[in-house]
Write a protein that holds these residues in place. Structure first.
Motif, PDB file in Angstrom:
ATOM      1  N   PRO A  89       0.826  -1.192   0.000  1.00  0.00           N
ATOM      2  CA  PRO A  89       0.000   0.000   0.000  1.00  0.00           C
ATOM      3  C   PRO A  89       0.877   1.264   0.000  1.00  0.00           C
ATOM      4  O   PRO A  89       1.872   1.313   0.701  1.00  0.00           O
ATOM      5  CB  PRO A  89      -0.814  -0.094   1.279  1.00  0.00           C
ATOM      6  CG  PRO A  89      -0.157  -1.116   2.114  1.00  0.00           C
ATOM      7  CD  PRO A  89       0.719  -1.940   1.247  1.00  0.00           C
ATOM      8  N   ARG A  90       0.514   2.167  -0.879  1.00  0.00           N
ATOM      9  CA  ARG A  90       1.274   3.415  -0.952  1.00  0.00           C
ATOM     10  C   ARG A  90       0.848   4.297   0.194  1.00  0.00           C
ATOM     11  O   ARG A  90      -0.316   4.376   0.523  1.00  0.00           O
ATOM     12  CB  ARG A  90       1.025   4.127  -2.266  1.00  0.00           C
ATOM     13  CG  ARG A  90       1.515   3.330  -3.453  1.00  0.00           C
ATOM     14  CD  ARG A  90       1.315   4.131  -4.704  1.00  0.00           C
ATOM     15  NE  ARG A  90       1.853   3.419  -5.852  1.00  0.00           N
ATOM     16  CZ  ARG A  90       1.818   3.843  -7.050  1.00  0.00           C
ATOM     17  NH1 ARG A  90       1.241   4.975  -7.328  1.00  0.00           N
ATOM     18  NH2 ARG A  90       2.345   3.146  -8.024  1.00  0.00           N
ATOM     19  N   ASN A  91       1.825   4.941   0.705  1.00  0.00           N
ATOM     20  CA  ASN A  91       1.462   5.797   1.810  1.00  0.00           C
ATOM     21  C   ASN A  91       0.868   7.099   1.303  1.00  0.00           C
ATOM     22  O   ASN A  91       1.009   7.466   0.132  1.00  0.00           O
ATOM     23  CB  ASN A  91       2.659   6.022   2.749  1.00  0.00           C
ATOM     24  CG  ASN A  91       3.799   6.723   2.046  1.00  0.00           C
ATOM     25  OD1 ASN A  91       3.613   7.303   0.992  1.00  0.00           O
ATOM     26  ND2 ASN A  91       4.965   6.669   2.656  1.00  0.00           N
ATOM     27  N   LYS A  92       0.251   7.766   2.138  1.00  0.00           N
ATOM     28  CA  LYS A  92      -0.514   8.967   1.799  1.00  0.00           C
ATOM     29  C   LYS A  92       0.388  10.075   1.279  1.00  0.00           C
ATOM     30  O   LYS A  92       0.041  10.791   0.349  1.00  0.00           O
ATOM     31  CB  LYS A  92      -1.294   9.423   3.030  1.00  0.00           C
ATOM     32  CG  LYS A  92      -2.239  10.530   2.742  1.00  0.00           C
ATOM     33  CD  LYS A  92      -3.072  10.833   3.952  1.00  0.00           C
ATOM     34  CE  LYS A  92      -4.015  11.933   3.592  1.00  0.00           C
ATOM     35  NZ  LYS A  92      -4.896  12.357   4.550  1.00  0.00           N
ATOM     36  N   GLU A  93       1.598  10.186   1.816  1.00  0.00           N
ATOM     37  CA  GLU A  93       2.519  11.241   1.389  1.00  0.00           C
ATOM     38  C   GLU A  93       2.931  11.059  -0.056  1.00  0.00           C
ATOM     39  O   GLU A  93       3.027  12.005  -0.829  1.00  0.00           O
ATOM     40  CB  GLU A  93       3.761  11.243   2.276  1.00  0.00           C
ATOM     41  CG  GLU A  93       3.518  11.822   3.638  1.00  0.00           C
ATOM     42  CD  GLU A  93       4.786  11.793   4.467  1.00  0.00           C
ATOM     43  OE1 GLU A  93       5.898  11.704   3.895  1.00  0.00           O
ATOM     44  OE2 GLU A  93       4.655  11.890   5.672  1.00  0.00           O
ATOM     45  N   GLN A  94       3.212   9.817  -0.406  1.00  0.00           N
ATOM     46  CA  GLN A  94       3.622   9.540  -1.776  1.00  0.00           C
ATOM     47  C   GLN A  94       2.498   9.868  -2.746  1.00  0.00           C
ATOM     48  O   GLN A  94       2.727  10.431  -3.822  1.00  0.00           O
ATOM     49  CB  GLN A  94       4.035   8.065  -1.878  1.00  0.00           C
ATOM     50  CG  GLN A  94       4.831   7.772  -3.100  1.00  0.00           C
ATOM     51  CD  GLN A  94       5.307   6.321  -3.102  1.00  0.00           C
ATOM     52  OE1 GLN A  94       4.942   5.508  -2.245  1.00  0.00           O
ATOM     53  NE2 GLN A  94       6.129   6.013  -4.066  1.00  0.00           N
ATOM     54  N   LEU A  95       1.280   9.550  -2.422  1.00  0.00           N
ATOM     55  CA  LEU A  95       0.127   9.848  -3.281  1.00  0.00           C
ATOM     56  C   LEU A  95      -0.073  11.355  -3.396  1.00  0.00           C
ATOM     57  O   LEU A  95      -0.346  11.863  -4.488  1.00  0.00           O
ATOM     58  CB  LEU A  95      -1.138   9.200  -2.720  1.00  0.00           C
ATOM     59  CG  LEU A  95      -1.239   7.703  -2.866  1.00  0.00           C
ATOM     60  CD1 LEU A  95      -2.471   7.190  -2.144  1.00  0.00           C
ATOM     61  CD2 LEU A  95      -1.292   7.309  -4.320  1.00  0.00           C
ATOM     62  N   ASP A  96       0.057  12.067  -2.296  1.00  0.00           N
ATOM     63  CA  ASP A  96      -0.082  13.529  -2.332  1.00  0.00           C
ATOM     64  C   ASP A  96       0.992  14.160  -3.218  1.00  0.00           C
ATOM     65  O   ASP A  96       0.729  15.072  -3.984  1.00  0.00           O
ATOM     66  CB  ASP A  96      -0.002  14.112  -0.923  1.00  0.00           C
ATOM     67  CG  ASP A  96      -1.247  13.829  -0.083  1.00  0.00           C
ATOM     68  OD1 ASP A  96      -2.288  13.516  -0.718  1.00  0.00           O
ATOM     69  OD2 ASP A  96      -1.176  13.938   1.147  1.00  0.00           O
ATOM     70  N   CYS A  97       2.212  13.666  -3.117  1.00  0.00           N
ATOM     71  CA  CYS A  97       3.322  14.189  -3.919  1.00  0.00           C
ATOM     72  C   CYS A  97       3.083  13.943  -5.404  1.00  0.00           C
ATOM     73  O   CYS A  97       3.289  14.823  -6.244  1.00  0.00           O
ATOM     74  CB  CYS A  97       4.624  13.530  -3.459  1.00  0.00           C
ATOM     75  SG  CYS A  97       6.074  14.178  -4.349  1.00  0.00           S
ATOM     76  N   GLU A  98       2.626  12.747  -5.756  1.00  0.00           N
ATOM     77  CA  GLU A  98       2.345  12.434  -7.161  1.00  0.00           C
ATOM     78  C   GLU A  98       1.192  13.293  -7.685  1.00  0.00           C
ATOM     79  O   GLU A  98       1.206  13.746  -8.832  1.00  0.00           O
ATOM     80  CB  GLU A  98       2.009  10.942  -7.308  1.00  0.00           C
ATOM     81  CG  GLU A  98       3.209  10.063  -7.178  1.00  0.00           C
ATOM     82  CD  GLU A  98       2.854   8.589  -7.241  1.00  0.00           C
ATOM     83  OE1 GLU A  98       1.675   8.260  -7.520  1.00  0.00           O
ATOM     84  OE2 GLU A  98       3.750   7.773  -7.018  1.00  0.00           O
ATOM     85  N   ARG A  99       0.172  13.496  -6.862  1.00  0.00           N
ATOM     86  CA  ARG A  99      -0.966  14.316  -7.258  1.00  0.00           C
ATOM     87  C   ARG A  99      -0.525  15.760  -7.497  1.00  0.00           C
ATOM     88  O   ARG A  99      -0.908  16.396  -8.471  1.00  0.00           O
ATOM     89  CB  ARG A  99      -2.050  14.258  -6.194  1.00  0.00           C
ATOM     90  CG  ARG A  99      -3.343  14.895  -6.680  1.00  0.00           C
ATOM     91  CD  ARG A  99      -4.496  14.866  -5.677  1.00  0.00           C
ATOM     92  NE  ARG A  99      -4.683  13.593  -5.047  1.00  0.00           N
ATOM     93  CZ  ARG A  99      -4.678  13.369  -3.729  1.00  0.00           C
ATOM     94  NH1 ARG A  99      -4.506  14.363  -2.889  1.00  0.00           N
ATOM     95  NH2 ARG A  99      -4.871  12.176  -3.237  1.00  0.00           N
TER      96      ARG A  99
END
Length: 197
Positions: free
Chosen positions: A9-19
Motif C-alpha cells: 500500500p502506498r502511503n498517503k505522502e507519496q500519493l499527495d506528492c504524485e498528485r
C-alpha cells in the motif's frame, strides 16, 4: 497466494506528492496553451490589420485620378494667309484651353507665360511684326521684329508676364504672305490660385 507479487500500500505522502506533481504539470500545460492562444490571436490580429492597410492602399491606387484644377492653361495656333497693313491677324486656336475671341488670345490669369512664335514670311516690302496687348497703344507692344529680306523666317521664344483679361493680338505693319505661322502660349507659373477657364 503464491506466485503473485506483493502489493504494498502506498502511503498517503507519496500519493499527495504524485498528485501535486500531476497538478503542476497540468497547470504548466494549461499556461502554455493560454500563452500559445494569445500569440495566435495576436498574430491573426496583426495579419488582419496588415491586410486592411493593403486593401486601403490598393483601393486608393486603383481609383481613377481626378482632373486637377491646377492644370496649366495653354494654346497652340496655326495661321496662314495674307497680312494686311495695320490689321490684326485673325487667329483661331488649333488646340488648347486658352480662349481665342475675335482673333485675339484672352489671357485667363496673371502669370508668367512661355511664348513661342515661328513662321515663314514672304514680303512685298519691309515688315514689322508685333505681338501687342489690346487696346492698341504704343506702350502695349510686347514684342516686335522687323523683317527685311524677301524670304525670311521668324523665330521667337520668350517669357512674358501677362495679366488676366489681357487680349493679345499679332499685327503686321505692311502686306505680306504668312506661311505656316505657329504660335504657342503656355502658362508657366500663375500669380494667383484661380484661373478662369
Amino acid at each position: 497466494m503464491e506466485g503473485q507479487p506483493e502489493v504494498q500500500p502506498r502511503n498517503k505522502e507519496q500519493l499527495d506528492c504524485e498528485r501535486e506533481c500531476a497538478e503542476d504539470e497540468w497547470k504548466s500545460w494549461q499556461r502554455g496553451q493560454v500563452r500559445n492562444t494569445l500569440h495566435l490571436v495576436s498574430a491573426v490580429a496583426q495579419w488582419i490589420l496588415l491586410l486592411a492597410c493593403l486593401i486601403y492602399l490598393g483601393i486608393d491606387l486603383l481609383q481613377p485620378s481626378t482632373p486637377q484644377r491646377d492644370e496649366m492653361p495653354w494654346t497652340h495656333i496655326r495661321y496662314q494667309g495674307k497680312s494686311i497693313k495695320g490689321v490684326a491677324m485673325n487667329l483661331t486656336a488649333e488646340v488648347g484651353s486658352i480662349q481665342i475671341r475675335n482673333g485675339s488670345i484672352v489671357i485667363p490669369c496673371d502669370g508668367l507665360y512661355l511664348v513661342s512664335l515661328n513662321s515663314s514670311i514672304y514680303l512685298e516690302e519691309d515688315l514689322k511684326l508685333t505681338l501687342e496687348k489690346m487696346p492698341k497703344l504704343p506702350s502695349n507692344v510686347l514684342w516686335a521684329q522687323t523683317i527685311q529680306s524677301r524670304d525670311d523666317a521668324v523665330n521667337l521664344t520668350t517669357v512674358l508676364f501677362l495679366f488676366r483679361e489681357d487680349n493679345i493680338i499679332l499685327c503686321a505693319d505692311s502686306n505680306a504672305t504668312i506661311k505656316d505661322l505657329s504660335l504657342s502660349l503656355v502658362l508657366l507659373r500663375a500669380s494667383e490660385d484661380l484661373c478662369r477657364s
